[in-house]
Design an enzyme around this catalytic site. Structure first.
Site, PDB file in Angstrom:
ATOM      1  N   GLY A 180       0.824  -1.200   0.000  1.00 33.03           N
ATOM      2  CA  GLY A 180       0.000   0.000   0.000  1.00 33.03           C
ATOM      3  C   GLY A 180       0.853   1.241   0.000  1.00 33.03           C
ATOM      4  N   CYS A 181       0.217   2.400   0.072  1.00 31.62           N
ATOM      5  CA  CYS A 181       0.960   3.658   0.018  1.00 31.62           C
ATOM      6  C   CYS A 181       1.816   3.876   1.250  1.00 31.62           C
ATOM      7  CB  CYS A 181       0.003   4.824  -0.181  1.00 31.62           C
ATOM      8  SG  CYS A 181      -1.276   4.933   1.071  1.00 31.62           S
ATOM      9  N   THR A 182       1.474   3.223   2.347  1.00 24.86           N
ATOM     10  CA  THR A 182       2.263   3.398   3.572  1.00 24.86           C
ATOM     11  C   THR A 182       3.098   2.175   3.913  1.00 24.86           C
ATOM     12  OG1 THR A 182       0.427   2.615   4.941  1.00 24.86           O
ATOM     13  CG2 THR A 182       0.569   4.978   4.534  1.00 24.86           C
TER      14      THR A 182
END
Length: 395
Positions: A362-364
């Site tokens: 994911g983005c994190t």
């Protein structure tokens, strides 16, 4: 005649000290900061100039040079070798003649690491990098959890009562986050910050480094050391550190000397800032703050949390065990908060429990993907296996 002159000088200094106290409004908190002057790549003169610059802006502190005799109005304790210099530095600290000291190339014991202070280029904010030299622990995640406490201690000694804390998005960051949230839940309150990115969270990205989104940025020491060098010398090409406050004080349980580190490449402005940093830490009673914070953290089961990080607490399938994936299904639900090193084991743990899962990014950071109706059940399983925080980390 010589004795009379010495007495006059002493009386003169007393009156100067009184005048300074009246001017600043600060009585009884004057400290002496040492600076060792051998070992710089830029020579002794570079360090002396930094000390003289700091002296011009000195607020309730005096500077003592430890090194060879030079032409300066500052006090000098004369030594001629680095070995003799560090021995004398320790002697002056232990005797109480100086309250803190700035030096280079000093070896701290295992368990002690330094908290640097930088000026971030995005917003010009001051930020503590925890940590930049030394080794809090041989175990990476345990070291980063300790680094967080070291950063909080330093920030509080510098007058920040409730510093914001973020964890740099590195391998192990999610484990560190879980450990710190557990410490927080146990009663040692940590003021977690939010990333400036739209999805927020206490795990910080590069944008947050540049902007200074937090007071204390938690990282491993090697990464912190690199970032310190980049922040301090990105305008000079790397050979001369011109910005920031140096690599900071060594912090560790039971460590009672206030010794701050400079790089051999540190230039005059950084030397001056490091001396001011050292003075404020001494005036803020760093060692007393450290003792109090360690006591509060231990009451919140700090030691037990650290021990859980250094043993194999996860109940993942054995490496020799073959686990077959359940029938494939649409996976639109995601679970974050899993360390990248544990991602595949987490997926296999869910397979073994009969839940189809896939790994993703994911983005994190790393995520486990499952059917959206099975997110809560899967989170519960991963929590019991030690892969995510007890309350889950669902996105």
């Amino acid at each position: 005649m010589a004795e009379n002159n010495a007495v006059k000088q002493m009386i003169g200094k007393v009156f100067l000290d009184i005048a300074d106290a009246i001017k600043t409004g600060k009585f009884g908190n004057r400290v002496k900061v040492g600076l060792t002057t051998l070992g710089s790549e830029h020579g002794v003169e570079n360090l002396v100039k930094g000390a003289e610059l700091a002296a011009k802006n000195a607020e309730n502190f005096d500077i003592v040079l430890i090194g060879p005799k030079v032409n300066t109005n500052l006090e000098i304790v004369e030594v001629n070798t680095e070995e003799e210099m560090h021995k004398k530095m320790e002697e002056l600290l232990d005797s109480g003649y100086i309250q803190s000291c700035v030096t280079m190339h000093y070896n701290f014991p295992i368990g002690v690491s330094t908290v640097g202070k930088v000026i971030t280029p995005g917003m010009g904010r001051e930020m503590f990098l925890a940590t930049t030299t030394g080794t809090a622990s041989a175990h990476r995640v345990e070291a980063m959890v300790k680094n967080a406490l070291y950063g909080i201690i330093t920030a509080k000694a510098m007058g920040i009562e409730n510093p914001t804390v973020g964890i740099l998005n590195l391998d192990g960051a999610r484990q560190v986050e879980r450990a710190l949230k557990e410490l927080n839940a146990n009663g040692y309150k940590i003021n977690f910050s939010e990333s400036i990115r739209s999805d927020g969270g206490a795990v910080m990205r590069g944008n947050d480094l540049l902007a200074g989104s937090v007071d204390v940025m938690v990282t491993d020491t090697l990464t912190g050391n690199i970032m310190m060098k980049v922040f301090s010398s990105y305008t000079t090409g790397g050979s001369y550190e011109a910005l920031g406050y140096g690599y900071g004080p060594g912090i560790g349980e039971g460590y009672d000397r206030i010794i701050l580190i400079l790089s051999r490449a540190s230039g005059v402005p950084v030397v001056a800032n490091a001396i001011q940093y050292a003075a404020k830490l001494a005036q803020g009673k760093l060692t007393e703050v450290a003792k109090a914070e360690f006591a509060k953290a231990k009451a919140a089961k700090f030691d037990e949390i650290l021990k859980s990080l250094t043993k194999d607490a996860k109940k993942a399938p054995a490496e020799t065990e073959t686990v077959t994936a359940p029938a494939q299904e649409v996976v639109t639900g995601s679970i974050s908060g899993i360390d990248i090193m544990d991602l595949e084991d987490a997926v296999k743990t869910l397979w073994k429990a009969g839940i189809y899962a896939e790994s993703g990014m994911g983005c994190t950071g790393p995520i486990v993907l499952v059917h959206e109706e099975k997110v809560h059940k899967a989170t519960e399983i991963l929590s019991q296996a030690g892969f995510v925080a007890k309350e889950g980390d669902i996105c």
